[in-house]
Scaffold this motif. Structure first.
Motif, short mmCIF file in Angstrom:
data_model
loop_
_atom_site.label_atom_id
_atom_site.label_comp_id
_atom_site.label_asym_id
_atom_site.label_seq_id
_atom_site.Cartn_x
_atom_site.Cartn_y
_atom_site.Cartn_z
N GLY A 1 -1.15 20.10 -1.38
CA GLY A 1 -1.85 18.74 -2.01
C GLY A 1 -2.55 18.14 -0.93
O GLY A 1 -3.35 18.68 -0.22
N TYR B 1 -3.11 15.23 1.71
CA TYR B 1 -3.28 14.19 2.68
C TYR B 1 -3.63 13.76 3.46
O TYR B 1 -5.02 13.60 3.28
N TYR B 2 -3.36 12.09 3.80
CA TYR B 2 -4.35 11.01 3.96
C TYR B 2 -4.00 10.62 5.65
O TYR B 2 -2.96 10.08 6.14
N ARG C 1 -8.08 3.36 1.85
CA ARG C 1 -8.01 4.83 0.91
C ARG C 1 -8.89 5.51 0.02
O ARG C 1 -9.32 6.68 0.41
N GLN D 1 -0.26 10.05 5.87
CA GLN D 1 0.73 9.91 4.58
C GLN D 1 -0.01 10.63 3.28
O GLN D 1 -0.97 11.19 3.26
N GLY D 2 1.16 10.79 2.63
CA GLY D 2 0.79 11.82 1.63
C GLY D 2 0.89 10.77 0.42
O GLY D 2 -0.30 9.94 0.15
N ALA D 3 0.46 11.95 -0.55
CA ALA D 3 -0.65 11.61 -1.47
C ALA D 3 -0.16 10.04 -2.29
O ALA D 3 -1.15 9.55 -2.83
N THR D 4 1.13 9.71 -2.40
CA THR D 4 1.28 8.63 -3.14
C THR D 4 1.33 7.50 -2.06
O THR D 4 2.15 6.56 -2.50
N GLY D 5 1.32 7.58 -1.42
CA GLY D 5 1.38 6.57 0.22
C GLY D 5 2.20 6.60 1.54
O GLY D 5 2.57 5.80 2.00
N ASP D 6 3.27 7.83 0.95
CA ASP D 6 4.91 7.16 1.80
C ASP D 6 4.27 8.19 3.61
O ASP D 6 3.03 9.13 3.91
#
Length: 133
Positions: free
Chosen positions: A115, A117-118, A35, A89-94
């Protein structure tokens, strides 16, 4: 005095080379395998790459979104029978979504806010193309 500086400089270069070699060995040849190493993709772009286990088990990408919108990711494996997984995934890994290829293709769509996104692509191995719209 000059000889001492050269010796120290030589040691410094050797440590730098060893450090780079150690990082290269730890990461393998995979420049986007975590990541933290994610490559940026822009909406409208596509990217071709390959997964080749055991050293290259996953590829990571990120997309920066400036306004609320629908993001669609599509993944196509060159070998239709290869199982590949697409995860958003979102920025915080969700985890926002996961999809696995069937017949070599899969897609994942989500409405997102501004934001970062990964996206993680993983699988058995093989070449693939990832598109984001």
């Amino acid at each position: 005095m000059k000889r001492g500086r050269r010796a120290l400089a030589g040691v410094g270069v050797m440590l730098l080379v060893l450090g780079v070699a150690a990082v290269g060995y730890a990461q393998g040849r995979d420049a986007d395998g975590s990541r933290m190493q994610a490559r940026q993709l822009a909406p409208g772009a596509s990217h071709s790459d390959a997964i080749s286990p055991p050293r290259d088990r996953e590829d990571w990408f990120f997309v920066r979104v400036d306004e609320a919108r629908e993001l669609t990711f599509s993944l196509r494996a060159q070998r239709g029978e290869a199982k590949m997984t697409l995860e958003l995934q979102g920025a915080t890994g969700d985890r926002l979504g996961v999809s696995t290829t069937e017949g070599g293709k899969t897609a994942l769509a989500r409405r997102v806010n501004p934001g970062i996104y990964y996206v993680r692509v993983s699988g058995e191995g093989g070449r693939y193309e990832l598109r984001v719209r």
